[in-house]
Motif scaffolding. Structure first.
Motif, short mmCIF file in Angstrom:
data_model
loop_
_atom_site.label_atom_id
_atom_site.label_comp_id
_atom_site.label_asym_id
_atom_site.label_seq_id
_atom_site.Cartn_x
_atom_site.Cartn_y
_atom_site.Cartn_z
N ALA A 45 0.86 -1.19 0.00
CA ALA A 45 0.00 0.00 0.00
C ALA A 45 0.89 1.23 0.00
O ALA A 45 1.99 1.22 0.56
CB ALA A 45 -0.89 0.01 1.24
N MET A 47 0.59 3.85 1.59
CA MET A 47 0.75 4.53 2.89
C MET A 47 1.88 3.93 3.71
O MET A 47 2.36 4.54 4.66
CB MET A 47 -0.55 4.52 3.69
N ARG A 73 0.13 -7.89 -3.40
CA ARG A 73 -0.69 -8.45 -2.31
C ARG A 73 -0.92 -9.92 -2.59
O ARG A 73 -1.42 -10.29 -3.64
CB ARG A 73 -2.04 -7.73 -2.22
N MET A 91 -1.17 1.20 -7.39
CA MET A 91 -2.21 1.87 -6.63
C MET A 91 -2.03 3.38 -6.71
O MET A 91 -1.00 3.91 -6.30
CB MET A 91 -2.17 1.40 -5.18
N TRP A 165 -10.00 0.40 7.46
CA TRP A 165 -8.75 -0.05 6.86
C TRP A 165 -7.57 0.17 7.81
O TRP A 165 -7.43 1.23 8.43
CB TRP A 165 -8.48 0.66 5.53
N ASN A 221 -10.71 3.79 -2.58
CA ASN A 221 -10.95 3.68 -1.14
C ASN A 221 -10.32 4.87 -0.43
O ASN A 221 -9.10 5.02 -0.43
CB ASN A 221 -10.33 2.36 -0.64
N VAL A 223 -9.44 6.27 2.95
CA VAL A 223 -9.34 5.87 4.35
C VAL A 223 -9.11 7.12 5.20
O VAL A 223 -8.26 7.95 4.86
CB VAL A 223 -8.17 4.88 4.58
N ASP A 244 -5.99 8.79 3.46
CA ASP A 244 -5.14 7.86 2.70
C ASP A 244 -6.03 7.26 1.62
O ASP A 244 -6.83 6.37 1.89
CB ASP A 244 -4.63 6.78 3.66
N PHE A 245 -5.91 7.81 0.40
CA PHE A 245 -6.73 7.25 -0.69
C PHE A 245 -5.92 6.26 -1.49
O PHE A 245 -4.74 6.48 -1.78
CB PHE A 245 -7.23 8.35 -1.63
N GLY A 246 -6.56 5.16 -1.89
CA GLY A 246 -5.92 4.20 -2.78
C GLY A 246 -6.92 3.68 -3.80
O GLY A 246 -8.05 3.32 -3.44
#
Ligand code: SER
Length: 610
Positions: A45, A47, A73, A91, A165, A221, A223, A244-246
């Motif tokens: 991710a 982040m 992942r 991402m 998340w 997403n 977060v 935190d956008f992904g």
């Protein structure tokens, strides 16, 4: 081939978040492979490298950051083969380090999807966090979406399982020290006709964004990282509120092009076209073939990314993952190819602007070729060893069985299929012995690979334990509905579902699915105790308990049964546990999905339905 390329989507995203009034600084993505981080093998991710700054440290480039982060992942590796799961992906991410929050983030991401990418408004559905006793319901996000024009019937509240998340899951599951928070997801609706609902027993179930029938694709997403886990059951608010956008670049590109299948976007279509030519097959004609082609394409791309990041195949950590990906791809290539011409190709990742540093083509190709040769050698010598054992009526040694499994990758059934296609015929008892030996070794080696490929009862969370008991009921019920030839050929339980393989020539009809579900739920509703007895194996066999294979068990065994007493039990199985104490703890279950996984073999997915 898609009209809008993934590179264009990436570029638009970086530009959109970089321009005023959003004014994010573009930062370099982290390397894909984290050599020095003992807690995790790969960047999964965007982040991950930003944690100190999300906790409050100041970041030199400012409080608004944007990039596209190559990620791996492995949690979903077994889902690869459907229309949307991949192990390697990019991402798109944007972050607010204690700066803007929900009322900026949600309108911006909506504007990006609708105005910049041109996604039709009416195709967007969203989800928000329903709250827990500790963290309140996210009404604010709900209201923002409503104001943006998303109709209320397209805004769904979900629990922490879906709308929270952190690197380690829900507030309960989170590791102490980890940060996380509620999130809000955006889904693209490809239309009801794509979902199972139209064509199967699921017809009557109301579809919703998190339904995994294939109709909805999660494309983003946001977060809201506001909490830190500070002790068991204890969250603490962070000194700053972060975003935190992904969003998966491949998935967003698929949505922009109106393609429900990510394997049709430019990043994959070239690889698929090559495979079609090489194997003389056509993509999109046969479900099973498509699954294998997707696995070959996806794992080849992921392997290219790992090799180009400096990993070489080995039996440990990063190298082990690479080996598994390559060998799994090779095995599926064998499935597709009559000529047994199995090799994997170099994929020019730079063509798509994937931001990782590249190794030269001939180097990557050499690593792939060497590993392919090794695979062939292992397979040849494995087949030779096994043939001799089978011919001489020898007990198949655990080492050989497990080596083959490790070499060929998941699932065991495919290993057996591959061996059989080499002309090695297994009798039922050989097969059982092979599986039993394999299980024994798998158990022993679980600790070494734990954390890399999670699953099975290594995880004893309440969901997994409930699903474990439910799986006993599933087996007993399948035998009742379909016949006693149903035995367990493979099983894997995660928090989300129990996957169960058994011999059966075709998919279950809607009626059979309905009947199995109904019978299991009726047993559950009877609130029956789940107990076990330890007894000599001989006595246990006499009780009629289902046992996978005699060879596997010691002289004294544990028989788990569902019901007041062993004689009248609904289910009796040789098993080590753990299980729930009473069926009422399970709640209800449903069969989420079924698929044919090989000749005469079916796979069903059972999930909790609470
Ligand atoms: N960290 C979140 C995720 O990976 C959003 O970027 O889904």
């Amino acid at each position: 081939m898609n009209k809008v390329s993934a590179s264009e989507v990436r570029e638009k995203y970086i530009k959109f978040f970089g321009s005023s009034p959003r004014s994010h600084a573009e930062i370099k993505p982290a390397p894909l492979v984290l050599e020095d981080d003992p807690t995790t093998l790969f960047t999964s991710a965007g982040m991950q490298p930003l944690v100190p700054y999300l906790l409050g440290e100041s970041y030199p480039a400012g409080k608004r950051l944007v990039n596209s982060q190559p990620s791996i992942r492995l949690g979903d590796i077994e889902e690869v083969g459907d229309n949307r799961h991949t192990t390697f992906f990019e991402m798109l991410g944007n972050w607010s380090l204690g700066d803007y929050f929900k009322k900026e983030q949600l309108p911006w991401i909506y504007e990006f999807f609708v105005s910049e990418l041109g996604l039709a408004k009416e195709k967007l559905w969203v989800s928000v966090f329903e709250g827990t006793p500790e963290v309140s319901k996210d009404n604010e996000s709900y209201e923002i979406w409503k104001k943006l024009g998303i109709p209320e019937e397209k805004i769904f509240y979900y629990s922490a399982k879906k709308n929270w998340w952190s690197m380690t899951g829900t507030p309960e599951e989170m590791n102490v020290g980890h940060i996380g928070g509620p999130d809000s997801e955006v889904f693209y609706d490809f239309g009801i006709e794509l979902g199972m609902h139209e064509k199967s027993a699921f017809k009557n179930e109301k579809c919703h964004p998190n339904c995994d029938c294939g109709r909805f694709l999660e494309i983003g997403n946001s977060v809201f990282i506001e909490y830190k886990k500070v002790g068991e059951n204890k969250l603490e608010e962070l000194p700053q509120k972060n975003v935190d956008f992904g969003g998966g670049l491949e998935r967003i590109t698929a949505a922009v092009n109106g393609m429900p299948d990510v394997f049709k976007i430019d990043m994959f279509s070239g690889i698929i076209a090559k495979l079609e030519k090489k194997f003389d097959v056509e993509y999109g004609k046969d479900e099973e073939m498509d699954r294998s082609l997707r696995i070959v394409a996806e794992h080849t791309r992921a392997a290219n990314a790992l090799i180009t990041s400096g990993i070489v195949p080995s039996n440990k950590a990063h190298g082990y993952v690479l080996r598994r990906l390559i060998r799994r791809a090779l095995m599926h290539a064998r499935k597709v190819s009559d000529s047994k011409d199995i090799s994997l190709s170099f994929v020019d990742l730079s063509k798509f602007g994937i931001p990782i540093e590249l190794k030269p083509e001939d180097y990557v190709q050499k690593v792939l070729d060497e590993e392919t040769e090794k695979f062939k050698t292992v397979m040849d010598s494995g087949i030779k060893k096994l043939s001799t054992m089978v011919k001489n009526n020898q007990k198949i040694s655990g080492d050989v069985a497990f080596d083959l499994y490790q070499s060929f990758g998941f699932p065991l059934e495919l290993t057996l299929e591959a061996l059989e296609s080499e002309g090695l015929k297994f009798s039922d008892s050989d097969r059982q012995l092979f599986e039993a030996e394999f299980e024994k070794h798998k158990e022993q080696s679980r600790t070494t690979s734990a954390g890399v490929f999670k699953g099975g009862l290594a995880d004893q969370s309440s969901e997994v334990v409930k699903l474990h008991t439910a799986t006993h009921l599933l087996l007993a019920t399948l035998r009742k509905v379909l016949g006693e030839q149903v035995v367990q050929k493979g099983q894997n339980i995660t928090k989300e579902r129990s996957r169960f393989d058994f011999p059966h020539p075709q998919k279950l009809t809607d009626e059979e699915v309905g009947k199995v579900e109904k019978e299991i739920n009726e047993v559950i509703d009877k609130k029956l105790p789940v107990k076990f007895e330890v007894m000599p194996k001989e006595d246990a066999l006499k009780t009629g308990a289902i046992h996978a294979f005699n060879e596997k068990y010691a002289d004294t065994v544990k028989v788990y049964y569902v019901g007041e007493n062993l004689e009248n039990a609904v289910s009796r199985e040789f098993c080590g546990g753990p299980h729930v104490g009473n069926t009422s703890e399970i709640g209800h279950v449903k069969i989420k999905k079924q698929e044919k996984i090989g000749s005469g073999l079916m796979r069903v997915y059972l999930a909790l339905d609470n």
